[in-house]
Motif scaffolding. Structure first.
Motif, PDB file in Angstrom:
ATOM      1  N   VAL A 147       5.626   5.197  -6.856  1.00  0.00           N
ATOM      2  CA  VAL A 147       5.159   4.638  -8.239  1.00  0.00           C
ATOM      3  C   VAL A 147       6.112   3.970  -8.789  1.00  0.00           C
ATOM      4  N   ASN A 148       5.965   3.026  -9.875  1.00  0.00           N
ATOM      5  CA  ASN A 148       7.168   2.336 -10.616  1.00  0.00           C
ATOM      6  C   ASN A 148       6.692   1.358 -11.632  1.00  0.00           C
ATOM      7  N   ASN A 149       7.191   2.533 -12.886  1.00  0.00           N
ATOM      8  CA  ASN A 149       6.838   1.178 -13.756  1.00  0.00           C
ATOM      9  C   ASN A 149       7.837  -0.276 -13.842  1.00  0.00           C
ATOM     10  N   LYS A 174      13.622   8.425  -5.129  1.00  0.00           N
ATOM     11  CA  LYS A 174      11.467   7.836  -5.183  1.00  0.00           C
ATOM     12  C   LYS A 174      11.352   7.057  -4.486  1.00  0.00           C
ATOM     13  N   THR A 206      11.259  -0.837 -14.142  1.00  0.00           N
ATOM     14  CA  THR A 206      11.888  -0.676 -13.220  1.00  0.00           C
ATOM     15  C   THR A 206      12.094  -1.648 -12.202  1.00  0.00           C
ATOM     16  N   GLY A 243      13.764   5.493 -13.587  1.00  0.00           N
ATOM     17  CA  GLY A 243      12.666   4.905 -13.966  1.00  0.00           C
ATOM     18  C   GLY A 243      12.360   4.408 -15.319  1.00  0.00           C
ATOM     19  N   ARG A 244      11.588   3.508 -15.896  1.00  0.00           N
ATOM     20  CA  ARG A 244      11.305   2.801 -16.836  1.00  0.00           C
ATOM     21  C   ARG A 244      10.952   3.946 -17.651  1.00  0.00           C
ATOM     22  N   GLY A 245       9.327   3.924 -16.851  1.00  0.00           N
ATOM     23  CA  GLY A 245       8.454   4.740 -17.129  1.00  0.00           C
ATOM     24  C   GLY A 245       7.908   6.023 -17.915  1.00  0.00           C
ATOM     25  N   ASP A 290      -0.052   0.359 -16.617  1.00  0.00           N
ATOM     26  CA  ASP A 290      -1.327   0.386 -18.061  1.00  0.00           C
ATOM     27  C   ASP A 290      -0.407   0.463 -18.615  1.00  0.00           C
ATOM     28  N   GLU A 291       0.470   1.092 -19.002  1.00  0.00           N
ATOM     29  CA  GLU A 291       1.443   0.648 -20.883  1.00  0.00           C
ATOM     30  C   GLU A 291       0.746   1.031 -21.679  1.00  0.00           C
ATOM     31  N   GLY A 299       1.577  15.421 -18.021  1.00  0.00           N
ATOM     32  CA  GLY A 299       2.315  14.864 -19.408  1.00  0.00           C
ATOM     33  C   GLY A 299       2.066  14.977 -20.570  1.00  0.00           C
ATOM     34  N   GLY A 332      -2.306   6.137 -16.778  1.00  0.00           N
ATOM     35  CA  GLY A 332      -0.735   5.655 -16.759  1.00  0.00           C
ATOM     36  C   GLY A 332       0.073   6.923 -15.890  1.00  0.00           C
ATOM     37  N   GLU A 333      -0.865   8.265 -15.598  1.00  0.00           N
ATOM     38  CA  GLU A 333       0.058   9.104 -15.218  1.00  0.00           C
ATOM     39  C   GLU A 333       0.009   9.076 -13.422  1.00  0.00           C
ATOM     40  N   GLU A 334       1.154   8.539 -13.158  1.00  0.00           N
ATOM     41  CA  GLU A 334       0.737   8.396 -11.464  1.00  0.00           C
ATOM     42  C   GLU A 334      -0.631   9.224 -10.642  1.00  0.00           C
ATOM     43  N   ASN A 392       3.055   0.190 -12.081  1.00  0.00           N
ATOM     44  CA  ASN A 392       2.069   0.992 -13.137  1.00  0.00           C
ATOM     45  C   ASN A 392       2.266   0.161 -14.020  1.00  0.00           C
TER      46      ASN A 392
HETATM   47  C1  LIG Z   1       0.162  10.092 -20.020  1.00  0.00           C
HETATM   48  C2  LIG Z   1       0.618   9.437 -19.480  1.00  0.00           C
HETATM   49  C3  LIG Z   1       0.881   8.063 -19.539  1.00  0.00           C
HETATM   50  C4  LIG Z   1       1.424   7.770 -18.806  1.00  0.00           C
HETATM   51  N1  LIG Z   1       1.714   6.041 -18.689  1.00  0.00           N
HETATM   52  C5  LIG Z   1       2.725   5.208 -18.088  1.00  0.00           C
HETATM   53  C6  LIG Z   1       2.405   4.355 -18.354  1.00  0.00           C
HETATM   54  O1  LIG Z   1       1.331   3.539 -19.164  1.00  0.00           O
HETATM   55  N2  LIG Z   1       3.341   3.462 -17.273  1.00  0.00           N
HETATM   56  C7  LIG Z   1       3.909   3.851 -16.517  1.00  0.00           C
HETATM   57  O2  LIG Z   1       5.065   3.280 -16.067  1.00  0.00           O
HETATM   58  N3  LIG Z   1       5.013   4.855 -16.292  1.00  0.00           N
HETATM   59  C8  LIG Z   1       3.322   5.852 -17.397  1.00  0.00           C
HETATM   60  N4  LIG Z   1       3.481   7.167 -17.187  1.00  0.00           N
HETATM   61  C9  LIG Z   1       4.728   7.674 -16.127  1.00  0.00           C
HETATM   62  C10 LIG Z   1       4.515   7.462 -14.941  1.00  0.00           C
HETATM   63  O3  LIG Z   1       3.813   8.398 -14.359  1.00  0.00           O
HETATM   64  C11 LIG Z   1       5.424   8.251 -14.215  1.00  0.00           C
HETATM   65  O4  LIG Z   1       6.187   8.578 -14.327  1.00  0.00           O
HETATM   66  C12 LIG Z   1       5.582   6.853 -14.091  1.00  0.00           C
HETATM   67  O5  LIG Z   1       4.930   5.140 -13.630  1.00  0.00           O
HETATM   68  C13 LIG Z   1       6.826   6.020 -12.997  1.00  0.00           C
HETATM   69  O6  LIG Z   1       7.990   4.717 -12.605  1.00  0.00           O
HETATM   70  P1  LIG Z   1       8.903   4.357 -13.405  1.00  0.00           P
HETATM   71  O7  LIG Z   1       9.707   6.076 -12.287  1.00  0.00           O
HETATM   72  O8  LIG Z   1       9.621   3.541 -13.129  1.00  0.00           O
HETATM   73  O9  LIG Z   1       9.107   5.485 -14.598  1.00  0.00           O
HETATM   74  C14 LIG Z   1       2.915   8.661 -17.611  1.00  0.00           C
HETATM   75  C15 LIG Z   1       3.013   9.583 -17.306  1.00  0.00           C
HETATM   76  C16 LIG Z   1       1.804  10.487 -18.317  1.00  0.00           C
HETATM   77  C17 LIG Z   1       1.824  11.314 -18.192  1.00  0.00           C
END
Ligand SMILES: Cc1cc2nc3c(=O)[nH]c(=O)nc-3n(C[C@H](O)[C@H](O)[C@H](O)COP(=O)(O)O)c2cc1C
Ligand code: SF4
Ligand code: SF4
Ligand code: SF4
Ligand code: FES
Ligand code: FES
Lengths: 322, 617
Positions: B413-415, B270, B418, B259-261, B289-290, B597, B378-380, B287
């Protein structure tokens, strides 16, 4: 809040399986689904809790109950996490003690915990919480932010607190949010865990998160039905029956002069058990036992507050009401 | 529960407010739930409980109120309470969670959010703020002409700051992103009749044949499905349909995609976990929300290659067995949201979404949901709560989203980045995908370069590229300047000093120096930068963005900011050593005992700054 929260089994059903794990080096066997907290308590191991209450689903927000679980990067809330097979749990590691100390210290540095009970006082001492090292108290706190996530500038000289005036907007209970640790219990009790009135909710966010009616309107303008269930679950005295508050203000509240008498509520056919707290021959507050199978500690406005008639003197007698 | 109206407001909103809500919920079916009261209609009994709008429409409805009338008023909350059978206190609690919703009796019609976060501090945010104060009023005060401005956390335009978001209330008003903003630009944006065009994203490598994730950018018209298809669009979905759902998951796993999030979780793992859940209702969520300060990569993808996002989420839905996908996008990205909505409509019209995707009898559709100003969403799990119409508070894990996600259902849920990599895996095959990068980190990464480099912008480079080489790609520092440090991974990441220039940008190498890639943030600070101001801004950020649920983070971020302010001012309580001890105690409880997180990483950047000796530490 989480939609799904694992709970301790309360349905009395025969557990399908039991779980074997290790707590503080001792082997324990508990029914599947038992929380770490329940397992510890069954063992006689004390775990401090602030936001947990037996009659509410755990919200796991205070983090006073954290324990160390081998293989888990972060500490784990004992109140909500079920014990799993082969878990190795430590309730008093260095990391656990550090987190408990800091949670207690951070709370005590921002809210008035002087009425939060003897357990809390003991824990502050035992874990070595030292709120004073965060600096002197800022003169005023709780300037409600106009907008979530945008706070004013910070000099850091003095520590921010939730200090604010007591809200007295009705005859039955007062709200002193300078004592509020945001344990969510009142919201849960007013909401789908007991009362289903939903008069109060958490509003704002971060340090500015607070318990509020819609737009902070006074309780008489809200949906509140004065069941007092929020007061009964509040662990810090932030919510307090007016009868108790007035006596405390007059420096006349004295638990050692109080007796507790169990009776049955006279108003309706449900027959809730009432505990009448009596000081100097006057009812000063009414509660119901948390483990009571009908009430689970919750009452309605009549049982909770409808006791004034008791104090009406019989015809011809001298009226001693204040 | 019976819906009780708040006595705090006698009315159920103005006609305008009700119209804004009705646009989202559709008009009320009867007078009993807020409709027109004619004597005749009141004689008809209905069971309206069966036609209640879903709670997940609460945030869209609150957003509609903000955009139409500029405030969520007590009357409007009463109307929502009637329409949705929700308690007014709870609606208020949700609305008051978000920074871009005003709650109260009234609010100024124009709100200007000026980014003063880490990158914009380096590109003139301070001067812009002074100019706006002079032109309008003090921060948070309404000017005579109805304009109110606030400092804002990162707006995702870090390579072309200072950035501004203008919220204008009105029937046809649209929020406006202003980049490289001057006072005149802001004045003009406020006065403009419609949304002024945002200049296209800065992708200096456009056309470079080695690009993977960014390969379409600049070559595809983001508003034209045919242009996307000519460039090979929807070939990946076609390949996915040939492979079958398990085949797709196998390819993604074989490719080694993580994952790139931020958390670098293996995507194939996943997806398999979700696909295998017995509960047959599954969801996929993109996701978008960046909000990590310094990050703008997902915005560029969504603006420049929106059809690819739609295709990739469709692939994800197919792989995990979901019929509904959501894209949750931060409110600060109106252009990206508009492009995505347009792309979804076009794809639906051409049979790439809907009840019969690509004529294969598969059902899949996508909804775009916008946030309202909250990094934590942005936290899932906070994202799920926000999407469900609740406060954006993270849930305790376990249970994990793969079993209990959106609406309590198994959810992947994915970035955005990703998901884009999934298309590349399907296009090139797992072996070719894996051939790029390092053995433990496959593929490329997007890097958001901002600050003191000659050519800020979005860059793509293989995992393992050295930090110094990346900065050179961006033109290096300005002539005559020297490097002070780099913020890697955003506010939740950490600062590194000039010695890190030789470090390969790959997880293991970064871990060895106590850093992470996070969301690909690379903010470069030269010798002119005021690093104390940067560290203070980060401390402020975490206090502002904490959801407030758990004690370590809610109070810990406040104490951390106070401590940093004391050190920055050179006025420690006791000795500096006392302050450092206090900081370590705070950092440890936040890391160990926070729910999510945000709290767990809230001390990282400050910690690294102290280790570099930037606060007199
Ligand atoms: C405070 C906080 C903010 C986050 N904001 C984002 C976000 O804006 N975009 C995102 O993709 N993941 C964000 N994450 C990570 C997500 O919880 C989640 O791990 C992610 O979306 C999974 O996607 P991935 O496996 O493709 O990375 C955030 C995590 C935390 C703890
Ligand atoms: S008294 Fe009862 S109805 Fe009123 S706020 Fe407390 S729990 Fe809710
Ligand atoms: S008022 Fe009492 S019960 Fe409610 S959140 Fe605060 S401390 Fe908990
Ligand atoms: S760590 Fe912070 S953001 Fe996360 S749940 Fe706790 S208070 Fe909320
Ligand atoms: S008692 Fe477990 S988190 Fe509060
Ligand atoms: S837009 Fe200002 S720092 Fe990102």
């Amino acid at each position: 809040m989480a939609a799904v929260r694992p709970m301790t089994r309360t349905d009395g059903a025969f557990p399908e399986r039991s779980v074997r794990a290790t707590i503080d080096g001792r082997a324990v066997t508990v029914p599947e689904g038992t929380t770490i907290l329940a397992a510890c308590r069954a063992e006689g191991t004390e775990v401090p809790t602030l936001c947990f209450l037996e009659n509410l689903a755990p919200v796991n927000v205070c983090r006073a109950c954290v324990v160390e679980v081998e293989g888990s990067r972060a500490l784990v809330p004992a109140c909500s996490r079920p014990l799993e097979a082969d878990m190795v749990v430590s309730t008093r590691s260095e990391r656990v003690d550090h987190s408990r100390r800091m949670v207690l210290e951070l709370l005590a540095s921002s809210v008035d915990m002087s009425l939060a009970g003897p357990d809390l006082e003991r824990w502050l001492e035992e874990y070595g919480a030292d709120p004073a090292r965060h600096g002197p108290l800022a003169p005023t706190g709780a300037d409600r932010q106009a907008r979530a996530g945008r706070h004013g500038s910070v000099a850091g000289e003095a520590r921010a607190t939730l200090d604010q005036p007591v809200t007295i907007d009705n005859e039955l209970y007062v709200r002193d949010y300078s004592r509020c640790i945001l344990c969510y219990k009142c919201v849960e009790a007013c909401g789908d865990q007991a009362q289903h009135t939903f008069a109060i909710a958490v509003a704002g966010r971060g340090f500015d998160a607070h318990i509020a009616t819609e737009f902070d309107v006074a309780l008489p303008d809200s949906a509140c039905v004065y069941c007092g269930n929020c007061v009964a679950v509040c662990p810090t005295g932030a919510l307090m029956f007016k009868s108790e508050y007035d006596l405390r203000q007059a420096d006349d509240w004295d638990a050692s002069r109080q007796t507790v008498t169990d009776t049955i509520c006279p108003y309706c056919g449900v027959g809730c058990t009432l505990e009448l707290h009596v000081q100097d021959n006057r009812i000063v507050k009414v509660t119901s036992p948390m483990d009571h199978e009908v009430t689970h500690g919750h009452l309605c406005v009549k049982g909770r507050f409808g006791f004034d008639f008791v104090h009406v003197p019989p015809p011809g007698a001298e009226d001693t009401r204040r | 529960m019976e819906t009780s109206l708040s006595a705090g407001a006698a009315d159920i909103g103005t006609a305008e407010e009700r119209a804004a809500v009705d646009e989202i919920l559709s008009p009320p079916p009867s007078p009993w739930v807020g409709g027109e009261r004619s004597p005749r209609a009141l004689h008809v009994a209905r069971r309206d409980g069966t036609t209640l709008p879903p709670r997940s429409l609460l945030l869209p409805a609150l957003r509609a109120l903000e955009s139409r009338v500029g405030v969520v008023s007590p009357g409007a909350v009463n109307y929502l309470a009637v329409r949705m059978d929700l308690p007014p206190a709870e609606i208020y609690g949700v609305a008051a969670f978000y920074a871009l919703l005003d709650v109260g009796e009234a609010a100024p019609p124009v709100k200007v959010h000026v980014c003063d976060d880490v990158a914009c501090q380096l590109s003139g945010a301070g001067g812009l703020i002074a100019a706006l104060r002079e032109r309008y009023a003090d921060e948070g005060e309404a000017s005579l002409d109805g304009v109110q401005w606030h400092r804002s956390p990162c707006l995702g335009q870090c390579d072309r700051g200072p950035a501004v978001l203008v919220q204008r209330a009105g029937a046809h008003a649209a929020d406006i992103e202003v980049v490289a903003a001057t006072r005149e630009d802001v004045v003009r944006a406020i006065a403009a009749p419609g949304p002024s065009p945002t200049p296209p994203a800065v992708v200096p490598q456009v056309g470079d044949p080695s690009l993977v994730v960014l390969r379409h950018v600049g070559r595809v018209d983001p508003t034209d499905l045919d242009s996307y298809r000519t460039a090979g669009g929807y070939e990946s979905l076609r390949r996915a349909l040939q492979l079958g759902p398990e085949g797709v998951v196998d390819w993604v796993a074989d490719a080694g995609l993580a994952g790139r999030g931020g958390a670098a979780f293996p995507t194939g793992w996943k997806w398999r976990a979700v696909a295998n859940q017995a509960d047959r209702t599954h969801y996929v969520v993109a996701n978008a929300d960046e909000s990590e300060p310094g990050t703008f990569k997902d915005r560029v993808i969504m603006e420049e290659d929106p059809f690819a996002v739609v295709e990739a989420l469709t692939v994800a839905g197919y792989a995990v067995g979901a019929e509904q996908g959501y894209i949750y996008i931060r409110a600060e990205y109106p252009l990206a949201a508009a492009r995505l909505r347009h792309a979804i409509a076009a794809a639906r019209q051409r049979g790439f979404l809907g009840d019969d995707v690509m004529g294969r009898g598969l059902r899949f559709d996508i909804d775009v949901r916008q946030g309202a100003g909250a990094y934590i969403c942005g936290e899932e799990t906070a994202l799920f709560n926000s999407l469900e119409g609740r406060r954006g508070e993270p849930r305790n894990k376990p249970p994990f989203p793969t079993t209990h996600g959106l609406f309590g259902k198994p959810t992947a849920v994915n970035n955005i980045e990703t998901l884009m990599n999934v298309l590349a895996i399907l296009e090139f095959g797992p072996a070719r995908f894996r051939a790029v990068g390092t053995p433990d980190a496959a593929g490329t990464r997007l890097f958001c370069l901002s600050g003191a480099v000659a050519r800020p912008g979005l860059y793509e480079a293989p995992f393992g590229t050295r930090l110094g080489a990346l900065i050179d790609m961006a033109g290096g520092l300005m002539p005559g300047r020297t490097l002070q440090g780099v913020l890697l991974g955003g506010a939740a990441g950490s600062f590194v000093g000039p010695t890190a220039l030789d470090t390969p940008l790959a997880p293991a190498d970064l871990k060895a120096i106590g850093a992470t890639l996070g969301s690909g943030v690379v903010v470069v600070f030269d010798d002119t930068a005021n690093l104390t101001g940067t560290v203070l801004r980060i401390a402020r950020f975490f206090r502002d963005e904490s959801c407030g649920q758990c004690v370590p983070c809610r109070v810990g971020t406040v104490r951390q900011e106070e401590l940093v302010a004391r050190l920055a001012a050179g006025r420690p309580h006791g000795t500096v050593a006392d302050e450092l001890r206090l900081f370590r105690d705070l950092a440890q409880v936040m890391r160990d005992a926070s729910i999510c997180g945000l709290g767990q990483t809230a001390a990282n950047a400050v910690d690294s700054a102290l280790r570099l000796g930037w606060l007199g530490g």
